[in-house]
Design an enzyme around this catalytic site. Sequence first.
Site, PDB file in Angstrom:
ATOM      1  N   ASP A  93      -1.462  25.680  17.939  1.00  0.00           N
ATOM      2  CA  ASP A  93      -0.996  24.607  18.769  1.00  0.00           C
ATOM      3  C   ASP A  93       0.366  24.518  19.019  1.00  0.00           C
ATOM      4  OD1 ASP A  93      -0.516  22.984  16.733  1.00  0.00           O
ATOM      5  OD2 ASP A  93      -2.190  21.805  17.137  1.00  0.00           O
ATOM      6  N   GLU A 115      -8.322  29.617  15.681  1.00  0.00           N
ATOM      7  CA  GLU A 115      -8.366  28.086  15.714  1.00  0.00           C
ATOM      8  C   GLU A 115      -8.263  27.626  17.259  1.00  0.00           C
ATOM      9  OE1 GLU A 115      -6.384  25.430  12.267  1.00  0.00           O
ATOM     10  OE2 GLU A 115      -5.312  24.991  14.152  1.00  0.00           O
ATOM     11  N   GLU A 129       1.023  19.004  21.080  1.00  0.00           N
ATOM     12  CA  GLU A 129       0.177  20.279  20.601  1.00  0.00           C
ATOM     13  C   GLU A 129      -1.276  20.297  21.393  1.00  0.00           C
ATOM     14  OE1 GLU A 129       3.011  19.238  17.250  1.00  0.00           O
ATOM     15  OE2 GLU A 129       1.784  18.051  18.700  1.00  0.00           O
ATOM     16  N   HIS A 202       4.606  14.172   7.723  1.00  0.00           N
ATOM     17  CA  HIS A 202       5.613  14.962   8.273  1.00  0.00           C
ATOM     18  C   HIS A 202       5.677  15.189   9.616  1.00  0.00           C
ATOM     19  CE1 HIS A 202       5.976  17.800   4.495  1.00  0.00           C
ATOM     20  NE2 HIS A 202       6.457  16.581   4.299  1.00  0.00           N
ATOM     21  N   ARG A 204       6.442  13.743  13.534  1.00  0.00           N
ATOM     22  CA  ARG A 204       7.670  13.023  14.101  1.00  0.00           C
ATOM     23  C   ARG A 204       7.105  11.559  14.426  1.00  0.00           C
ATOM     24  NH1 ARG A 204      12.150  15.187  15.518  1.00  0.00           N
ATOM     25  NH2 ARG A 204      12.407  17.612  15.260  1.00  0.00           N
ATOM     26  N   HIS A 235       9.639  15.494   3.856  1.00  0.00           N
ATOM     27  CA  HIS A 235      10.346  16.360   5.296  1.00  0.00           C
ATOM     28  C   HIS A 235      11.793  16.496   4.845  1.00  0.00           C
ATOM     29  CE1 HIS A 235      11.411  17.642   9.223  1.00  0.00           C
ATOM     30  NE2 HIS A 235      10.093  17.593   9.450  1.00  0.00           N
TER      31      HIS A 235
END
Length: 380
Positions: A93, A115, A129, A202, A204, A235
């Site tokens: 994605d 996927e 995504e 990780h 955002r 991160h």
Amino acid sequence: MHLIAGTRPEAIKLAPVAIAMRAAKRVTPVIVASGQHPAMVAQALAAFDLEPDVTLPVERRTGSQPELMTALIEQLDALFAERKPAAVLVQGDTTTTLAGALAAFWRQIPVVHLEAGLRSGDLESPFPEEGNRRLVGQIAALHLAPTTLAATNLMDEGVDPDRVVLTGNTVVDAALTVVGRRPELPAELTHTNGRMILVTAHRRESWGEPLDRVLSAVRTLLNHYPDVHVVLPSHPNPAVREQVEAGLKGEARVVITDPLPYPVLARLLSEAYLVLTDSGGIQEEAPSFGVPALVLRDVTERVESLTAGCARLVGTDPSLIVAEAMRLLDDPVARAAMTANGNPYGDGKAAVRTEEAVADLLGVATPRRPVLTLVPSVGA
């Protein structure tokens, strides 16, 4: 056939497919690093003794999605014009996934979506995504669904069932492969006793105040359980690393690291007592090792984890994180029960099924077998 990878998770999930194709010798895989995160793609592939066949140059100045998307499509279109592949396989994605699919579609090259069919039902989460997945789903010639639910999602959206193949998730293949090699751990990550909690945050949307809440929960758990230690790969963003170090300052039983090589991270996951994560990939891998996952998100497109009981949504509410973690730390039976049904994402044979489906699409295999029923892998 071109296999397009732009990020580390894409490379990890594509690596078993490239290996299966080379072994079968019916389709020649060309691994293309799109240029989104070229160093991390190369590092991830190296864990499988692979390297990119092509690495595209992508210059980024502003870091914006439109800038990245434009550069990716220009580079991929030029590549497809120079050496047109029989098909293009994209995974998941990411921006690379959408760019690769569009560039191939515009040149009338069949798009294979690995996927395929994951849906959160909310275009705002995960963003962007969820939108990327849906858009690729509109133009793919072949949809490789990791689970029965994902396949059902696609058919509910009107996709021809003959274009949907249930394969399992190749991340299970990848995790079992690298952990089976027993990769060496750095000295600071080697513990001989106690229970280890692996923490990853990780995404955002986890940065800032949500991350502070997660770190607060981690401190509470450390203060309550003297036998628990924590490993937290941070991160690479300097501001996030600073926030993590400030939030856990003074905690002796915490190791904060740079992003870890995939084999090291996979081995740590296999040895963890519990994982707190916002990672989709870790949600898919953890059940293969009998490790429960507390998901640091409010919604997840990995619904199968929740249905199977091997993961629980806790968001970033410190009280909920602590309560669920304490339940598992206090009750080994409850912990074992979460992963007793194995891994809903597959049995480690997804790459072979993917190779078979692609060979069928390209007319170099016998007619496709009936859709396969996944057999859950046994927790290690």
